[in-house]
Design a protein around this motif. Structure first.
Motif, short mmCIF file in Angstrom:
data_model
loop_
_atom_site.label_atom_id
_atom_site.label_comp_id
_atom_site.label_asym_id
_atom_site.label_seq_id
_atom_site.Cartn_x
_atom_site.Cartn_y
_atom_site.Cartn_z
N PRO A 66 0.72 -1.18 -0.08
CA PRO A 66 0.05 0.01 0.10
C PRO A 66 0.91 1.38 -0.02
CG PRO A 66 -0.93 -1.57 1.55
CD PRO A 66 0.36 -2.09 1.00
N ASP A 67 2.11 1.34 0.58
CA ASP A 67 2.67 2.56 0.63
C ASP A 67 4.27 2.55 -0.09
OD1 ASP A 67 1.02 3.80 2.44
OD2 ASP A 67 1.49 2.52 4.02
N CYS A 68 4.13 1.72 -1.16
CA CYS A 68 5.61 1.41 -1.76
C CYS A 68 5.93 2.42 -2.93
CB CYS A 68 5.58 -0.03 -2.47
SG CYS A 68 4.47 -0.23 -3.89
#
Length: 98
Positions: A66-68
Motif C-alpha cells: 500500500p505505501d510502496c
C-alpha cells in the motif's frame, strides 16, 4: 512475453485521457483498468490484455504494498502494481510480470 488476444465484446465505453479509469503503461501500449480487468485498444476494438504465460520477474527485490510508491490496480482476484511499464503481481513468494 506474449499477450492473449481476447476481444472484449460489447464495449461501448471509449477509454482515453480523462475517461475515469486508471491508465497503465504496458510495453508498447496503454491498458485501462476497468472492472477488475485491463483493456487495450487493438485494431478498432478493445481487448482483454492478459499475459499468455506465467512470467516470473527475475531479480525483483522491491516489495510492493500500500505505501510502496507504485500505483496499484485491481486485476481479477488480486492487485497488480505498475512498475517500469509493466505490472507486478505477487505469486507464490515471487513477483510475476503481467
Amino acid at each position: 512475453m506474449t499477450t492473449l488476444h481476447h476481444e472484449h465484446p460489447v464495449h461501448e465505453h471509449t477509454h482515453g485521457e480523462g475517461c475515469g479509469h486508471p491508465a497503465v503503461p504496458h510495453g508498447d501500449h496503454v491498458d485501462y483498468a476497468h472492472d477488475g480487468h485491463l483493456h487495450a485498444e487493438h485494431n478498432g476494438h478493445w481487448d482483454e490484455c492478459e499475459p499468455g504465460a506465467h512470467t516470473t520477474h527475475q531479480g525483483h527485490e522491491h516489495r510492493h504494498g500500500p505505501d510502496c510508491g507504485h500505483e496499484s490496480v485491481t486485476h481479477g482476484d488480486h492487485v497488480d502494481y505498475v512498475h517500469d511499464g509493466h505490472r507486478h503481481a505477487a505469486h507464490d513468494g515471487h513477483w510475476d510480470d503481467h
